[in-house]
Design a protein around this motif. Structure first.
Motif, mmCIF file in Angstrom:
data_model
loop_
_atom_site.group_PDB
_atom_site.id
_atom_site.type_symbol
_atom_site.label_atom_id
_atom_site.label_comp_id
_atom_site.label_asym_id
_atom_site.label_seq_id
_atom_site.Cartn_x
_atom_site.Cartn_y
_atom_site.Cartn_z
ATOM 1 N N TYR A 1 -10.038 -3.640 28.783
ATOM 2 C CA TYR A 1 -11.314 -4.212 29.235
ATOM 3 C C TYR A 1 -11.485 -4.080 30.743
ATOM 4 O O TYR A 1 -12.479 -3.553 31.246
ATOM 5 C CB TYR A 1 -11.392 -5.686 28.812
ATOM 6 N N TYR B 1 -11.827 -10.007 17.774
ATOM 7 C CA TYR B 1 -12.057 -9.845 16.334
ATOM 8 C C TYR B 1 -11.076 -10.639 15.491
ATOM 9 O O TYR B 1 -11.033 -10.513 14.287
ATOM 10 C CB TYR B 1 -12.015 -8.358 15.952
ATOM 11 N N THR C 1 -9.288 2.475 21.747
ATOM 12 C CA THR C 1 -9.927 1.402 20.981
ATOM 13 C C THR C 1 -10.040 1.786 19.508
ATOM 14 O O THR C 1 -9.835 0.969 18.615
ATOM 15 C CB THR C 1 -11.325 1.097 21.550
ATOM 16 N N PRO D 1 -15.807 -0.942 20.128
ATOM 17 C CA PRO D 1 -15.131 -2.083 19.496
ATOM 18 C C PRO D 1 -15.845 -2.564 18.234
ATOM 19 O O PRO D 1 -15.204 -2.914 17.248
ATOM 20 C CB PRO D 1 -15.130 -3.164 20.586
ATOM 21 N N THR D 2 -17.193 -2.560 18.257
ATOM 22 C CA THR D 2 -17.913 -3.088 17.098
ATOM 23 C C THR D 2 -17.609 -2.280 15.838
ATOM 24 O O THR D 2 -17.365 -2.842 14.776
ATOM 25 C CB THR D 2 -19.427 -3.096 17.357
ATOM 26 N N THR E 1 -10.576 -5.238 19.255
ATOM 27 C CA THR E 1 -10.799 -5.581 20.660
ATOM 28 C C THR E 1 -10.803 -4.310 21.506
ATOM 29 O O THR E 1 -10.008 -3.412 21.253
ATOM 30 C CB THR E 1 -9.683 -6.508 21.155
ATOM 31 N N ILE E 2 -11.692 -4.256 22.477
ATOM 32 C CA ILE E 2 -11.740 -3.070 23.342
ATOM 33 C C ILE E 2 -10.392 -2.906 24.038
ATOM 34 O O ILE E 2 -9.764 -3.883 24.435
ATOM 35 C CB ILE E 2 -12.885 -3.194 24.367
ATOM 36 N N GLU F 1 -19.799 -0.816 23.976
ATOM 37 C CA GLU F 1 -20.168 -1.785 22.946
ATOM 38 C C GLU F 1 -19.927 -1.229 21.552
ATOM 39 O O GLU F 1 -19.453 -1.931 20.659
ATOM 40 C CB GLU F 1 -21.648 -2.172 23.074
ATOM 41 N N TYR G 1 -15.289 -9.297 22.423
ATOM 42 C CA TYR G 1 -14.600 -8.346 21.545
ATOM 43 C C TYR G 1 -13.370 -8.966 20.886
ATOM 44 O O TYR G 1 -12.387 -8.298 20.656
ATOM 45 C CB TYR G 1 -14.205 -7.076 22.314
#
Lengths: 224, 555
Positions: B298, B546, B354, B288-289, B294-295, B285, B544
């Motif tokens: 995935y 963005y 990432t 990516p944040t 985007t991760i 989490e 994710y």
């Protein structure tokens, strides 16, 4: 991010089945969740007994002669009787679940009472078996005091006998408590075709308790 | 509410302060003790594990202080800090408390309880009452564990190996029963999460639209449900062995003490992944944040969580290379152990990818995430030394293994947990913590951790055995350095606690989405209302994502 908020049908607080909990969108979702939960719980039960079964398998392999000799102290006829009793109770349980699902309240209550009586019979037979073992000193571990001729490792067999049937017996007793609770609720008219989850779940549990006995019986009583 | 678009850096002034939320809708101790709200239960778990972490941590500091000098005395005192017997009890309880009372429930039961239903867009977990029951069982187990300290203590190590554990005095039976009870708490949490993930996802959320945190917690829950009962029966057998001498683990009675090790590690190795998978879940989490990207990979990350959960069940024998198990078994277990490195490596590479060309912002949670990457990599790679048969024989039961599992458990899980705690703190409490002090604490924790445990790799490779009270004078400089490190580490953790707790004195000042996260928990207010969302959220975009709203989601 983006997301939409909608008012789904069933979200409002009117028009609900009274048994539906607020965090479920529908009765079907609630029922499925409960089923998943119960099956997972049964998986943990199998693994709990699994430890004992593996331990039994290893020790039986190492002390095959002693285990075979020790198992003659068990009464095959009583073991068989209990197997039949539990199988009958499994059948009455299935029929009780069916009756609840088609709104047959009286039949549900009667079938559950028969199931409870079978469980009680099982425990009474078990009581006589245990009393006999205790009388003879065929007890687990350091309490083993059997005076007759026996092989040294026979006490290991009785350790397993009491641990396995004891843990199973505790499960039968808990099942009896659960079935009694079902009888009370079924008689009160709590269950209907739209909601009989508790009957269904206790039924699943009861079948597992029966199934474990189906394995215990040959492992302990019918060693060749 | 129509479309909710959360922009990063939305300040408190822009979003009206919540009048009503899960914290203030009801008040009084009784409303907490009878709550079935997953958020409140998460907070109650958080308080429980914080107390356990404090207890276990103080014991660790005591152990390190005792090892400062070879004669265990400081400032010219005449008596040692801990006697040899007391030392054995303190390190045992440090291990048992940290494993059973802190790490195992830390991420799933505390953070997971709070975040998982929010991430799924659900109002609660599938079985809210069972959730509360699991907390009470946890408290009962915790009281039993602490009572065992007062009623004679235990000195077996947290692994309770037979035959020592069946013959030594003290409160071993009570402690094993405490672990048995705690196991039920863990099982109930696991059952709850699996059912929740299967049945309570928001409309529009398929399996591959779930946040990766959920995948990690789901994998963890599978292990909790399938492995914990085996530990349960093992501990019951150990207790029966002590009370009745049933003989299954006693060679004199025809039993086999090594069988206990097999049973114990059949649970406790998967339990290692109960501890690390949730840590990895948090990192998935944070990356990516705080990279605003985007991760990467995935599905690879999601499947590697499941792969780790499955492989965890077939590698337990690598704890027993010197136990006398057959050589063939050791060779097979060694080979299988290397398989774990594959999904773990996949995760690490995906997290790094990432960050690559992302817009990385180094706020406190991200600093913890990067610390995790470094520390977990060291912990994971040193695991390969121990998985290799020949080097393991040299390193078994030395400080090398102590350092290895602290790098994974503490450098991995605990660092990720603290990172996650900072990340979700605004959501949980409605308050922003002081960013400056959080960063200072993170730096001190990172430095102190490495001082304490990197040293122990050297100690171990030079032959210092674990758990020993006495040591040769030649090891003193390294032991002393490790002890100094433990003070820095302790200071960092105390500042972290102070920094977070101090924020509670402020009024609500956290925006709904302080970090610009894309998962559903950021779409509700901070702190959330009791029912989590106004109405049922429907997921319309991939996790994710963005890209600006309106950009098409390609497949």
């Amino acid at each position: 991010m983006s997301m939409t908020v909608v008012d789904t049908p069933g979200h409002g607080h009117h028009g609900h089945d009274p048994n539906q909990q607020h965090h479920f969108a529908s009765m079907a979702q609630q029922f499925d969740s409960a089923k998943i939960g119960m099956w997972l719980f049964l998986a943990t039960e199998i693994l709990l007994f699994g430890g004992l079964f593996v331990g039994y398998g290893i020790m039986q392999g190492q002390h095959a002669e002693a285990f075979k000799s020790a198992h003659h102290h068990l009464d095959k006829r009583l073991g068989f009787l209990n197997t039949v009793v539990l199988l009958v109770s499994s059948w009455t349980m299935v029929m009780a679940v069916y009756s609840a699902s088609v709104n047959k309240r009286k039949a549900t209550v009667i079938l559950l009472i028969i199931t409870l009586l079978c469980a009680g019979t099982f425990m009474v037979v078990k009581y006589f078996e245990y009393s006999h073992k205790i009388h003879d000193g065929l007890l687990p571990g350091k309490y083993f005091s059997y005076k007759g001729p026996h092989l040294e490792r026979e006490r290991m067999f009785f350790s397993f006998y009491f641990m396995m049937t004891g843990l199973h017996g505790i499960h039968v007793l808990l099942g009896m408590v659960a079935i009694s609770w079902l009888i009370f609720r079924a008689n009160r008219g709590d269950f209907s075709s739209s909601w009989y989850t508790p009957v269904d779940l206790v039924g699943l549990y009861w079948h597992l308790v029966d199934l474990i006995w189906i394995y215990l019986f040959p492992l302990l009583y019918l060693i060749q | 509410m129509g479309h909710v678009v959360s922009a990063p850096g939305k300040t408190a002034a822009e979003s009206p302060r919540p009048q009503k939320n899960y914290l203030n809708e009801q008040s009084g101790l009784w409303s907490w003790l009878t709550t079935v709200d997953h958020k409140r239960i998460g907070i109650m778990y958080l308080i429980g594990i914080a107390i356990a972490f404090l207890l276990g941590g103080l014991m660790a500091l005591l152990v390190r202080l005792t090892l400062l000098t070879p004669d265990h005395k400081i400032f010219g005192s005449s008596t040692p800090i801990l006697s040899a017997e007391a030392y054995n009890q303190v390190f045992t309880l440090h291990g048992a408390i940290m494993v059973f009372l802190f790490i195992i429930p830390s991420v799933p039961a505390a953070l997971g309880n709070f975040v998982l239903p929010l991430m799924l867009g659900a109002k609660d977990v599938a079985f809210p009452r069972l959730n509360l029951v699991s907390w009470y069982i946890y408290v009962i187990g915790a009281i039993m564990a602490v009572a065992s300290i007062l009623l004679g203590g235990i000195d077996t190590g947290w692994t309770f190996y037979t035959p020592y554990s069946t013959t030594t005095g003290g409160a071993v039976t009570l402690m094993t029963m405490a672990a048995f009870v705690l196991g039920f708490s863990s099982i109930f949490t696991g059952i709850n999460f699996i059912a929740t993930v299967h049945k309570l996802r928001a409309p529009g959320m398929g399996w591959f639209q779930m946040p990766l945190f959920v995948w990690g917690i789901y994998s963890t829950a599978i292990i909790q449900v399938l492995a914990t009962p085996v530990l349960g029966i093992t501990l019951v057998l150990l207790a029966l062995e002590r009370v009745f001498n049933v003989g299954i683990f006693d060679a004199r009675l025809g039993g086999d003490p090594v069988l206990f090790q097999h049973f114990f590690w059949f649970y406790s190795h998967p339990a290692v992944y109960i501890m690390i998978l949730p840590g990895m879940a948090i990192i998935s989490e944070l990356m990516p944040t705080f990279s605003r990207k985007t991760i990467f990979g995935y599905r690879a990350i999601a499947f590697s969580s499941i792969a780790i959960a499955l492989i965890s069940f077939i590698v337990w024998g690598h704890h027993m290379f010197v136990s006398g198990q057959s050589q063939m078994a050791s060779v097979i277990f060694s080979f299988l152990t290397f398989l774990v490195a594959i999904p773990s490596g996949i995760k690490v590479l995906n997290w790094v990818a990432t960050m690559y060309k992302g817009n990385v912002s180094l706020e406190a949670p991200m600093l913890y995430a990067i610390s995790f990457l470094l520390l977990f990599s060291i912990g994971g790679l040193t695991g390969l030394f121990l998985g290799a048969l020949s080097t393991d024989v040299h390193l078994t039961d030395t400080y090398f293994i102590v350092a290895h599992f602290h790098y994974v458990m503490m450098g991995g899980t605990v660092i990720a947990f603290i990172g996650g705690l900072h990340y979700w703190w605004p959501k949980m409490t409605g308050r922003m913590y002081n960013e400056f002090w959080a960063k200072v604490a993170c730096a001190l924790t990172f430095i102190g951790f490495n001082m304490t445990f990197l040293t122990q790799f050297f100690l171990g490779s030079q032959g210092m055995p674990r758990r020993y009270y006495n040591y040769l004078d030649q090891f003193q400089p390294l032991h002393a350095f490790s002890t100094f490190g433990s003070w820095v580490l302790g200071l960092g953790l105390f500042i972290t606690a102070g920094c977070l707790l101090a924020s509670l004195r402020k009024p609500y000042d956290a925006p709904d989405n302080p970090w610009g996260g894309t998962t559903l928990e950021w779409a509700t207010q901070s702190p959330p209302i009791t029912h989590n969302f106004e109405g049922q959220p429907v997921l319309e975009r991939e996790p994710y994502d963005y890209r600006p709203v309106g950009a098409k989601v390609g497949h």
